[in-house]
Design a protein around this motif. Structure first.
Motif, PDB file in Angstrom:
ATOM      1  N   ARG A  66       9.755   1.924   3.704  1.00 54.95           N
ATOM      2  CA  ARG A  66       9.043   0.730   4.144  1.00 54.95           C
ATOM      3  C   ARG A  66       7.544   0.980   3.995  1.00 54.95           C
ATOM      4  O   ARG A  66       7.019   1.983   4.489  1.00 54.95           O
ATOM      5  N   GLN A  67       6.897   0.084   3.313  1.00 53.45           N
ATOM      6  CA  GLN A  67       5.464   0.237   3.078  1.00 53.45           C
ATOM      7  C   GLN A  67       4.692  -0.883   3.762  1.00 53.45           C
ATOM      8  O   GLN A  67       5.205  -1.990   3.923  1.00 53.45           O
ATOM      9  N   PHE A  68       3.468  -0.564   4.121  1.00 54.76           N
ATOM     10  CA  PHE A  68       2.591  -1.555   4.736  1.00 54.76           C
ATOM     11  C   PHE A  68       2.178  -2.552   3.670  1.00 54.76           C
ATOM     12  O   PHE A  68       1.845  -2.171   2.545  1.00 54.76           O
ATOM     13  N   TYR A  97       0.825  -1.193   0.000  1.00 53.08           N
ATOM     14  CA  TYR A  97       0.000   0.000   0.000  1.00 53.08           C
ATOM     15  C   TYR A  97       0.872   1.261   0.000  1.00 53.08           C
ATOM     16  O   TYR A  97       1.701   1.450   0.879  1.00 53.08           O
ATOM     17  N   ASP A  98       0.625   2.115  -0.995  1.00 53.91           N
ATOM     18  CA  ASP A  98       1.365   3.376  -1.103  1.00 53.91           C
ATOM     19  C   ASP A  98       0.520   4.467  -0.456  1.00 53.91           C
ATOM     20  O   ASP A  98      -0.528   4.870  -0.982  1.00 53.91           O
ATOM     21  N   THR A 122       6.071  -5.906   6.322  1.00 50.88           N
ATOM     22  CA  THR A 122       6.668  -4.724   5.713  1.00 50.88           C
ATOM     23  C   THR A 122       7.227  -5.054   4.334  1.00 50.88           C
ATOM     24  O   THR A 122       7.899  -6.066   4.162  1.00 50.88           O
TER      25      THR A 122
END
Lengths: 159, 151
Positions: free
Chosen positions: A148-150, A106-107, A139
């Motif tokens: 680091r993205q969810f 998710y961005d 992550t």
């Protein structure tokens, strides 16, 4: 007459006891199966995130499960390649098994509803009708910008 | 002889009642495994969200949470608690809510809260307490990020 009745009654008692025993066993088998599946799901997650082909740099793996996005894209590309794909699936089958593994990240910069991007890393399900799906959050590390993205890992296993 | 027959009948009735009572109970083996899986999912959610970088700040959400608790001016000079709440709501809505889960995600001891129609009376009861992600504040103190999934 009486002996016959006694035999009938004894047979009924034995039948009820056997029924009880079978039901108890069936319940234990169900519980053991559910526990085993839960452990397998955790073990799969551990295998995935420690595969060097997908793992984040060591500094990023200290706190959470982490997958390197660039590596994941390369891995998916290799799996989808007509020449290397089939041999790669044979190679990774002992580790990843008969599963479909999808990575979704998710961005946060994008508006709601458009944040998610998805990539199928591995696709080796043989029978798509009997499938058990597990999702875990972790992550996704983007090494170019060190961000680091969810993310979410969706694993579909043969059940 | 008649007494033996009566005894047998009584024994059958008692065994039948015992079987009925024990077999009519709910089979919760799957429910227990589900609760453990949900607890693991909630824990992994908290760990992942705490390490997610916040857009525009370039630091993880846990750092923004620290700034919120310490009441520091941070990042875009805005209120870090508002930044934190927006990020938590955005992520939770795109993931938990999109998967049909109602949730309550909060930072302990603050007003920071992200939720979706979650009445406290409907918070799911589980064998394991609502997962918490401790965020260090320094000096050995921590503040917890708490996630509860509603029924």
């Amino acid at each position: 007459m009486e002996p016959i009745i006694i035999v009938i009654v004894l047979a009924i008692i034995i039948g009820l006891v056997l029924l009880y025993y079978v039901r108890i066993n069936a319940h234990e088998v169900k519980t053991d199966t559910a526990n085993y599946q839960a452990k397998e799901d955790l073990a799969m997650l551990g295998r995935l995130t420690t595969l060097p082909e997908l793992a984040c740099p060591r500094s990023e793996t200290v706190k959470t499960y982490c997958i390197d996005l660039l590596k994941a894209q390369a891995f998916a590309s290799m799996m989808g390649d007509a020449r290397s794909g089939p041999a790669s699936k044979v190679y990774y089958n002992p580790v990843l098994g008969a599963t479909n593994i999808t990575l979704r990240w998710y961005d946060l910069a994008k508006p709601p509803g458009q944040m998610a991007q998805q990539l199928t890393i591995y696709s080796n399900l043989r029978d798509s009708t009997r499938v058990r799906t597990t999702t875990t959050y972790f992550t996704a590390f983007e090494p170019v910008n060190s961000t680091r993205q969810f993310a979410m890992l969706i694993v579909e296993r043969q059940s | 002889m008649e007494m033996i027959g009566l005894v047998f009948i009584v024994v059958i009735i008692i065994i039948g009642m015992v079987l009925y009572l024990s077999l009519s109970g709910k089979d919760d083996s799957g429910a227990r495994a589900n609760r453990a899986a949900n607890a693991q999912k909630s824990s992994s959610f908290l760990t992942a969200i705490a390490e997610t970088d916040i857009v525009g700040c370039g630091v993880p959400l846990s750092r923004v949470a620290q700034a919120c608790v310490r009441r520091e001016v941070f990042c875009d000079n805005g209120d870090p608690c508002i930044t934190l709440e927006r990020a938590m709501t955005k992520i939770a809505n795109e993931t938990l809510y999109a998967q049909g889960m109602k949730y309550n995600l909060s930072l302990e001891g603050t007003r920071v809260q992200a939720e979706s129609d979650c009445d406290s009376a409907n918070l799911s009861v589980s064998l394991i307490a609502a997962p918490r992600q401790p965020i260090p504040l320094g000096n050995g103190q921590t503040v917890d990020l708490i996630l509860s999934i509603c029924r």
